[in-house]
Design a protein around this motif. Structure first.
Motif, short mmCIF file in Angstrom:
data_model
loop_
_atom_site.label_atom_id
_atom_site.label_comp_id
_atom_site.label_asym_id
_atom_site.label_seq_id
_atom_site.Cartn_x
_atom_site.Cartn_y
_atom_site.Cartn_z
N ALA A 188 -5.33 -0.74 -9.50
CA ALA A 188 -6.17 0.24 -8.50
C ALA A 188 -6.45 -0.66 -7.40
N ALA A 189 -6.65 -2.29 -7.07
CA ALA A 189 -6.77 -2.78 -6.44
C ALA A 189 -5.44 -2.24 -5.30
N ASP A 190 -4.39 -2.05 -5.48
CA ASP A 190 -2.89 -2.39 -5.15
C ASP A 190 -2.67 -0.32 -4.68
N LEU A 191 -2.65 0.81 -5.80
CA LEU A 191 -3.19 1.75 -4.76
C LEU A 191 -3.86 1.70 -3.99
N ASP A 192 -5.03 1.72 -3.75
CA ASP A 192 -6.36 1.96 -2.76
C ASP A 192 -5.73 1.35 -1.54
N ALA A 193 -5.50 0.50 -1.51
CA ALA A 193 -4.94 -0.63 -0.48
C ALA A 193 -3.45 -0.23 0.10
N THR A 194 -2.17 0.13 -0.82
CA THR A 194 -1.38 0.57 -0.15
C THR A 194 -1.76 2.17 0.21
N GLU A 195 -2.43 2.66 -0.07
CA GLU A 195 -2.82 4.45 -0.01
C GLU A 195 -3.73 4.43 1.82
N ASP A 214 9.78 0.06 10.00
CA ASP A 214 10.48 -1.82 9.12
C ASP A 214 8.97 -2.20 9.00
N ALA A 215 8.06 -2.39 10.16
CA ALA A 215 6.68 -3.44 10.36
C ALA A 215 6.07 -2.44 9.34
N TYR A 216 5.67 -1.13 9.19
CA TYR A 216 5.36 -0.65 7.88
C TYR A 216 5.23 -0.19 6.86
N VAL A 217 6.69 -0.41 6.37
CA VAL A 217 6.74 -0.91 4.76
C VAL A 217 6.71 -2.19 4.98
N ALA A 218 6.89 -2.62 5.65
CA ALA A 218 6.46 -4.82 4.66
C ALA A 218 4.82 -4.98 4.70
N GLU A 219 4.27 -3.98 5.25
CA GLU A 219 2.91 -4.32 5.02
C GLU A 219 2.31 -3.02 3.99
N TRP A 220 3.13 -2.55 4.03
CA TRP A 220 2.80 -1.16 2.36
C TRP A 220 3.05 -2.50 1.16
N GLU A 221 4.06 -3.19 1.03
CA GLU A 221 5.12 -3.77 -0.22
C GLU A 221 4.02 -4.99 0.02
N ALA A 222 3.38 -5.30 1.02
CA ALA A 222 2.81 -6.72 0.77
C ALA A 222 1.33 -6.08 0.63
N ALA A 223 0.89 -4.65 0.71
CA ALA A 223 -0.60 -4.97 0.38
C ALA A 223 -0.62 -4.39 -0.89
N GLY A 224 0.67 -5.10 -1.95
CA GLY A 224 0.81 -4.54 -3.17
C GLY A 224 1.90 -3.69 -4.23
N GLY A 225 2.34 -3.12 -2.59
CA GLY A 225 3.59 -1.85 -2.62
C GLY A 225 4.38 -1.84 -3.92
N SER A 226 4.82 -3.92 -3.23
CA SER A 226 5.74 -4.30 -4.31
C SER A 226 5.88 -4.48 -5.80
N ARG A 227 4.56 -4.71 -6.02
CA ARG A 227 3.82 -4.91 -7.70
C ARG A 227 4.06 -3.16 -7.94
N GLY A 274 19.98 1.76 -5.28
CA GLY A 274 19.73 2.64 -6.89
C GLY A 274 18.43 2.21 -7.77
N GLU A 275 17.34 1.60 -7.37
CA GLU A 275 15.72 0.78 -7.36
C GLU A 275 15.14 1.93 -7.25
N TRP A 276 14.72 2.25 -7.86
CA TRP A 276 13.24 4.09 -7.92
C TRP A 276 12.19 3.06 -7.04
N VAL A 277 11.98 3.64 -5.38
CA VAL A 277 10.56 3.14 -5.47
C VAL A 277 9.71 3.68 -4.92
N ASN A 278 8.39 4.13 -4.45
CA ASN A 278 7.76 4.68 -3.76
C ASN A 278 8.34 5.72 -3.41
N SER A 279 8.51 7.24 -2.50
CA SER A 279 9.12 7.97 -1.66
C SER A 279 8.11 7.96 -0.70
#
Length: 468
Positions: A417-424, A445-458, A218-223
């Motif tokens: 901005a850096a988080d947006l660029d990195a996750t993109e 799951d490896a992709y998701v972990a890398e996306w979150e570490a690149a700034g996605g969690s933030r 029930g938490e908002w996350v990037n689609s």
């Protein structure tokens, strides 16, 4: 002697009351695909100047030349060097100019520009409220798929209505020899740069309903890290594996994509607007006389039907006015004129004797109208003197309007901005690996972990403070 004095006095009075002709106000303008070396561009600008002069506004519009290829980067370099035109067309890179304080808030200017204010579409109003620096008065840009009418007929299939129907059509195109050259056509569908065009019709079908969605907790996350996104990417990978989707999309620019369509190397491509669809139709007829294009609908899928939700957080492209301009009134007079009925007639119809002919009040479009495009606006409230768009182009406008759904995207603060660029970058790299087969879907799951570490969690954390 007295008569001579009277004559001199009369002459002096005449000079005193004679109207002074003001020097035209110089407005420097930079816009993608508008260059001083293209005669139609120059001729168009000159007649705009003449039309405005007839209404009392003396203006000298000077085109600033930039290459179309790499336009956004070239524009940024020019602006950061201190060379800042009065009127600037952006296709990316505008946010950092807002941070520099060189773009004007357009809200008060539009409010007092009657033609321009009346020309806005609902999504323009929403985007300006969120980000008042860019103006792009066009129907929402939403890539729509088109196919040659004769190829659809040769497939023996009805226009696709479901995801499965699209697979069947792409397969028929791949396996057929619809151009009769003895060689089977290569791909059912092609795209340029990334999967954005495919997303425009497949997002809703696979349940990707917006930029932000709620996860199982029930938490908002990037689609882009949801199970729905995973299913969609797996579908794209299956298209590539079956030889139905052009694997060269990642290195193809729009001209390459279009050439594959015209030469029969791909059966379906996406047009970003009604005007672009008509340009495709016009160029296709130059290669294959008599050919018509047919618009295809977004498919029904596991989660629904419709076009991708439209981002209303800001314009992705459009005109901006320099906050440093000394001639803001004249810049806005130009934009207001281009949104007026007279300005639209010039900008939308092209030239008499070229794109149309006129007899009395009757306008007749020539074949050249299919490759003409407006340099400024396509006002929401303008009615053309005669319809000229193809059935496919007109249908695309209705389809986008009928399926309009605002996205829940929003503008992030500059320090993200850096988080947006990195996750993109992470997303695009992994999507290509999934589609090309370099990575399997079991590595999601490896992709998701890398996306979150690149700034996605933030990014997710910030989104939860905005979305309720």
């Amino acid at each position: 002697m007295l008569m001579r004095k009277l004559l001199l006095a009369t002459t002096a009075l005449a000079f005193a009351i004679a109207p002074a002709f003001a020097e035209p106000v110089v407005i420097r303008m930079v816009s993608k695909d508008l260059v001083s070396t293209n005669p139609p561009d120059v001729k168009h600008i000159e007649r705009i100047e003449a039309a405005m002069a007839a209404k009392g506004t003396e203006i000298d519009i000077q085109i600033v030349d930039l290459p179309s290829s790499g336009y956004a980067d070239a524009l940024s370099v020019m602006l950061l060097s201190g060379d800042i035109p009065d009127l600037i067309y952006f296709q990316g890179g505008d946010a950092k100019m807002v941070e520099q304080g060189i773009l004007e808030d357009l809200t008060p200017w539009i409010e007092k520009s009657p033609n321009l204010k009346a020309a806005l579409y609902p999504h323009n109003v929403e985007r300006l409220a969120n980000y008042p620096y860019l103006l792009y008065v066009y129907p929402p840009r939403m890539p729509q798929p088109v196919i040659r009418k004769d190829w659809l007929e040769k497939s023996g299939l009805p226009a696709p209505q479901t995801v499965e129907d699209y697979v069947a059509l792409f397969t028929a195109i791949k396996d057929g020899d619809f151009d009769g050259d003895g060689v089977a056509n290569t791909y059912g569908v092609t795209a340029a740069d990334n999967t954005n065009e495919l997303d425009s019709i497949f997002n809703q079908a696979f349940g990707v309903t917006g930029s932000w969605m709620k996860n199982e907790a029930g938490e908002w996350v990037n689609s882009r890290i949801t199970s729905q996104e995973k299913d969609k990417i797996a579908f794209y990978a299956s298209l590539r594996e079956k030889g139905l989707f052009d694997p060269e999309y990642i290195t193809s620019k729009f001209d390459v994509k279009e050439d594959k369509f015209y030469t029969g190397k791909a059966g379906v491509i996406f047009g970003s607007s009604a005007e672009v669809i008509d340009i495709y139709g016009g160029k296709m007829r130059q290669v294959h006389p008599g050919t018509e294009l047919v618009l295809l609908a977004p498919p029904k899928g596991p989660a629904g039907q419709g076009n991708q939700a439209i981002d209303v957080s800001k314009e992705a492209r459009g005109f901006a006015m320099s906050s440093l301009s000394e001639h803001k009134d004249t810049v806005m007079a130009l934009l207001d004129f281009m949104a007026s009925p007279e300005g639209q007639l010039l900008d939308r119809l092209g030239f008499e004797g070229e794109e149309y002919t006129k007899s009395g009040d009757t306008y007749t479009m020539t074949d050249k109208i299919s490759t003409w495009y407006a340099r400024f606006f396509a006002s929401a409230n303008w009615t053309p003197p005669t319809p000229w768009m193809s059935e496919a182009a007109q249908a695309s406008l209705k389809q986008v309007s009928d399926n309009f759904k605002p996205d829940n995207a929003f503008v992030f603060p500059a320090d993200y901005a850096a988080d947006l660029d990195a996750t993109e970058s992470v997303y695009r790299a992994w999507v290509y690996k999934f589609i090309s087969g370099e990575a399997g879907m079991d590595q999601w799951d490896a992709y998701v972990a890398e996306w979150e570490a690149a700034g996605g969690s933030r990014l997710n954390e910030y989104a939860r403070t905005v979305l309720k």
